[in-house]
Design a protein around this motif. Sequence first.
Motif, PDB file in Angstrom:
ATOM      1  N   ALA A  74       0.844  -1.201   0.000  1.00 46.81           N
ATOM      2  CA  ALA A  74       0.000   0.000   0.000  1.00 46.81           C
ATOM      3  C   ALA A  74       0.880   1.251   0.000  1.00 46.81           C
ATOM      4  O   ALA A  74       1.940   1.271   0.632  1.00 46.81           O
ATOM      5  CB  ALA A  74      -0.916   0.003   1.214  1.00 46.81           C
ATOM      6  N   TYR A 104     -10.498   1.873   2.530  1.00 53.03           N
ATOM      7  CA  TYR A 104      -9.106   2.220   2.323  1.00 53.03           C
ATOM      8  C   TYR A 104      -8.164   1.014   2.343  1.00 53.03           C
ATOM      9  O   TYR A 104      -7.240   0.938   1.544  1.00 53.03           O
ATOM     10  CB  TYR A 104      -8.647   3.240   3.381  1.00 53.03           C
ATOM     11  N   ARG A 109      -5.379   1.071  -0.698  1.00 52.67           N
ATOM     12  CA  ARG A 109      -4.977   2.479  -0.639  1.00 52.67           C
ATOM     13  C   ARG A 109      -4.139   2.781   0.605  1.00 52.67           C
ATOM     14  O   ARG A 109      -3.425   3.780   0.652  1.00 52.67           O
ATOM     15  CB  ARG A 109      -6.232   3.370  -0.632  1.00 52.67           C
TER      16      ARG A 109
END
Length: 240
Positions: A74, A104, A109
């Motif tokens: 990430a 997320y 992310r």
Amino acid sequence: MLGHAVRVQRNRLLMLAGAVGVAAVVVIVLIAIGAGSDSKSDNTPSTTSAAAPVEKSFLAGVPQHGDTLGSPDAPATLIVYEDPQCPFCRDWSLQTLPSVVRNYVKPGRLNLVYRGVQIIGPNSQEGLRAIYAAGRQNKLWNLSDALYRRQGPENSGWITDAAIGEAAASAGADAAAIRAAAPTAAVSAQLRHAAVQASVDRVPGTPTFVLRRPPALPQPLQVTGLDAATFESQLAAALQ
């Protein structure tokens, strides 16, 4: 400075290192924060039955490795400083973390790194050791969630061997292995590392969030509320 929906009249001494043998103890006052009416029950966590089922779906399928939740590739990391006795950590973990994971962590992310620190009292150590021990089974975040669902009043001694065993069973972790690993030098080293990092990051209390986006230096995530809508709005702005 973190904001809460209810004014928090609590001046806390942040004692991160004493119980884990660090020579320099970080002492920081956590002052009254947030806005709203005063209440004598500010230090009492939201009530959840000890028998409440653990929400398993939001962690299902999310990779864990030790203290890290999410993909190691990430582009950003959110470091989360928590104390298992902290009622506001509990509220964030149960009410907001599932949404952060869905929006997320699962899409890649962001990943999350757990930093467990003692600020409330010695009983926090029992929970922290169990949580870090569960990381050896890649169940750290599951056990943290399960303990929050059983959280009792601060410094009431609620983190018992029985509570840890129940939480481990609910989290799908091996309770015997957690008990065996909890007092080890390896777990003590993790606690010391968390305390040292809290000092480096100037953690004023829990929960505290630090955003890491290499090559930039880590920066505190400034949030004005711990509810999902407010938190995610300010996380999204920080990630832009």
